[in-house]
Every structure is written in structure tokens, then in C-alpha cells.
Scaffold this motif. Structure first.
Motif, PDB file in Angstrom:
ATOM      1  N   ASP A  20       1.225  -1.242  -0.101  1.00 12.74           N
ATOM      2  CA  ASP A  20      -0.090  -0.089   0.081  1.00 12.74           C
ATOM      3  C   ASP A  20       1.013   1.051   0.210  1.00 12.74           C
ATOM      4  O   ASP A  20       1.285   1.265   0.972  1.00 12.74           O
ATOM      5  N   PRO A  21       0.439   2.344  -0.912  1.00 14.77           N
ATOM      6  CA  PRO A  21       1.477   3.450  -0.861  1.00 14.77           C
ATOM      7  C   PRO A  21       1.330   4.051   0.252  1.00 14.77           C
ATOM      8  O   PRO A  21       2.533   5.539   0.853  1.00 14.77           O
ATOM      9  N   VAL A  25       6.675   1.061   6.311  1.00 13.93           N
ATOM     10  CA  VAL A  25       7.220   0.135   6.661  1.00 13.93           C
ATOM     11  C   VAL A  25       6.395  -0.523   6.798  1.00 13.93           C
ATOM     12  O   VAL A  25       4.765  -0.824   7.208  1.00 13.93           O
ATOM     13  N   ASP A  26       6.641  -2.114   5.724  1.00 12.82           N
ATOM     14  CA  ASP A  26       5.608  -3.229   5.989  1.00 12.82           C
ATOM     15  C   ASP A  26       6.498  -4.560   5.553  1.00 12.82           C
ATOM     16  O   ASP A  26       7.284  -5.233   4.716  1.00 12.82           O
ATOM     17  N   TRP A  45       4.365  -6.223  10.699  1.00 11.56           N
ATOM     18  CA  TRP A  45       4.186  -4.824  11.422  1.00 11.56           C
ATOM     19  C   TRP A  45       3.873  -4.168   9.975  1.00 11.56           C
ATOM     20  O   TRP A  45       4.606  -3.957   9.285  1.00 11.56           O
ATOM     21  N   GLN A  46       3.111  -2.994  10.072  1.00  9.04           N
ATOM     22  CA  GLN A  46       2.698  -1.875   9.055  1.00  9.04           C
ATOM     23  C   GLN A  46       3.029  -0.406  10.164  1.00  9.04           C
ATOM     24  O   GLN A  46       2.596  -0.164  10.626  1.00  9.04           O
ATOM     25  N   GLY A  79      10.587 -13.934   5.304  1.00 14.53           N
ATOM     26  CA  GLY A  79       9.852 -12.908   5.084  1.00 14.53           C
ATOM     27  C   GLY A  79      10.205 -11.795   3.961  1.00 14.53           C
ATOM     28  O   GLY A  79      10.723 -11.636   3.337  1.00 14.53           O
ATOM     29  N   THR A  80       9.234 -10.636   4.162  1.00 17.75           N
ATOM     30  CA  THR A  80       9.026  -9.850   3.057  1.00 17.75           C
ATOM     31  C   THR A  80       9.084  -7.731   3.785  1.00 17.75           C
ATOM     32  O   THR A  80       8.378  -8.342   4.756  1.00 17.75           O
ATOM     33  N   VAL A  81       9.536  -7.566   3.195  1.00 10.36           N
ATOM     34  CA  VAL A  81       9.931  -5.976   3.730  1.00 10.36           C
ATOM     35  C   VAL A  81       9.699  -5.114   2.991  1.00 10.36           C
ATOM     36  O   VAL A  81      10.335  -5.251   2.093  1.00 10.36           O
TER      37      VAL A  81
END
Length: 290
Positions: A20-21, A25-26, A45-46, A79-81
Motif C-alpha cells: 500500500d503506498p 514500513v511494511d 508490522w506496518q 519474510g518480506t519487507v
């Protein structure tokens, strides 16, 4: 011989993950492993554009490791960052770091002892640590003066880095971090080592910054609830690399949650937007793990 049918023939190309723009931090199911030991994770965590987060927990909880990933200083083990809309591992980390303001002991250790405070702050806008042979505009120096005044460090403008106290260095690093007008501001224990007056001055400034709708998203690490400025909106409690609680700050910083994170009975109070914590009076002995 018969033909062997495999799933590979019918496999569809994987669609790369997107974010999401509005999320600066995602992190999704992120883990960080070193020497066979999981230091952080799994963490999802977002951080959104207008949020101000505090990350708190005992020593060894994984706070600094988490923040190093959030500031594009470390790659996750799993994971993905996404940081500032860019996927870590699929973009130039140097470009990401240039858009993030960071204060930390690691930055402090890299500053030459004879560097002038004014040059240290003004050079932040050019993504270098200290001045060499660059020429700066008068506008750059004016901005450096303004941010130093805001953090209560204008009187340090001509001082050398090596002559500053620990608390004075903290103020200068905050000034350097905001000098770049970053999209994301990450503060690693910004008030540590300050005397009471210096701490309250800095927290007052950070509180004003937190309530400024035009300010960047802020993520701050601290060991002490008393060092959380007013105006922070969200909190994450970590213990041994795992999330104890995260979300709206009033929902997270409760006596029950903080007691779980620190393994002893802690009373948490909120006085006009500032948090305070102490061991429950009825408690005896100790179960804190160093």
C-alpha cells in the motif's frame, strides 16, 4: 515410453508482492537469524504515513535489530519487507537510506572527533557524514541553524564533536536526522544519557514534531516509558524477539502487557499524555532477566 505430465508445464508465473503506498514500513512474517539464533521474528508490522511509533522492551528484545531492518540497514533472513514503497532486496538500499533520517549510537561512532557541529548538520542534506570540500548555499546553513535551535542545540554550532557531552551529541544527531526532511524518521534512544532538563527539552520538541501533520512518520526506540513524547500514536512491545503487543499506544502500554514483557509486576500510569512505569509496590524479589 509414455509422456510424463508435470505441474511445471501448467505453472503460472508468480506475481511479485506489492504494498500500500500509504505504508512507509511494511513487514510480513519477517525473521532475522544470526548464528543459528532467531533475534527477531516472526514479526508482521506496518507503519502508516501519519503514525508515530515507539518500540519498547527489555535488553536483548530485538528492538535495534528490528529498527535496522526498518531503516534499510539490514536484510531480513525470511519474510518480506517494503520500506517507503520499495521492496528490500529488489532495490538500491543506498537510495532508501538517503530518504530516512536516523539517530543511533552507530552513527555517533562514525563522526570524526574534530568535526564541527554546524558542518555535521548541514552535510546531512548531501548524504555524507561531515564536511569535506563541498560548497553549501546560505539556505542550507539557515536550515541547519533552525533545526539546531529547535532541538535546543544552537549554542553548539561551532563546537567540535569530540568536545560534546553524550546528551549534547544526542541533540545534534536529532538535528542532523531532521535536516534532510526525511519521509521516515527513526530515533534509537534519542534521550539516553541526557540530564533531566535536556531530556525534557528534547521530548518537548519531539512531542511538537509528533503532533505536526506535516512531519514524517516517526519510529522511536526507548527503554523507558518516561522517555516517550506526548503525541505518539502507536506502540510495539518486544520480548526475546517476539511481539508481546502492538497497536494503539493506550491499548499496548498497559500494566498487564508491560509486566509480561519485563517478567515482573509493573504499574503503568498516564499523566497528561506522558507514560510512567514502576515496579508494583506489593512486589517482592525480582524476576528480571538481564
Amino acid at each position: 515410453m509414455g509422456c510424463v505430465n508435470t505441474n511445471e508445464e501448467n505453472a503460472q508465473p508468480l506475481t511479485p508482492p506489492t504494498t500500500d503506498p500509504d505504508l512507509l514500513v511494511d513487514m510480513r512474517d519477517v525473521e532475522f537469524v544470526r548464528g543459528g539464533r532467531t533475534l527477531v521474528g516472526p514479526v508482521t508490522w506496518q507503519v502508516e504515513l501519519d503514525e508515530r511509533w515507539v518500540v519498547i522492551g527489555p535488553n536483548g528484545a530485538g528492538k535495534t535489530t528490528l529498527i535496522r531492518m526498518a531503516s534499510a540497514q539490514e536484510f531480513p533472513s525470511a519474510g518480506t519487507v517494503f520500506i517507503l514503497g520499495e521492496r528490500v532486496g529488489a532495490t538500491d538500499m543506498r537510495d532508501l537510506r538517503a530518504a530516512i533520517g536516523v539517530t543511533s549510537s552507530a552513527v555517533a561512532q562514525r563522526v570524526p572527533e574534530d568535526e564541527k557541529v554546524g558542518d555535521l548538520v548541514v552535510s546531512a542534506g548531501y548524504a555524507i557524514l561531515g564536511r569535506w570540500r563541498e560548497d553549501y548555499d546560505e539556505m542550507d546553513y539557515q536550515q541547519a541553524l533552525e533545526v539546531l535551535e529547535q532541538v535546543g542545540a544552537i549554542h553548539l554550532m561551532d563546537r567540535r564533536w569530540g568536545t560534546l557531552s553524550n546528551g549534547e551529541k544526542k541533540r545534534v544527531l536529532v538535528a542532523r536526522a531532521v535536516m534532510t526532511n526525511p519521509e521516515l524518521l527513526i530515533l534509537d534512544e534519542p534521550a539516553a544519557g541526557m540530564d533531566l532538563g535536556g531530556r525534557e527539552d528534547l521530548l518537548g520538541y519531539l512531542g511538537d514534531l509528533a503532533m505536526d501533520p506535516d512531519a514524517p512518520a516517526i519510529v522511536m526506540i526507548t527503554h523507558h516509558l518516561e522517555e516517550i513524547p506526548a503525541g505518539f500514536t502507536h506502540a510495539m512491545l518486544l520480548d526475546e524477539g517476539e511481539v508481546v503487543a502492538q497497536g494503539l499506544i493506550d491499548d499496548v502500554l498497559t500494566s498487564e502487557n508491560v509486566s509480561r514483557a519485563y517478567h515482573q509486576p509493573i504499574e503503568v500510569t498516564n499523566d497528561d499524555g506522558r507514560y510512567f512505569a514502576r515496579r508494583a509496590r506489593a512486589a517482592r524479589g525480582g524476576a528480571h532477566r538481564a
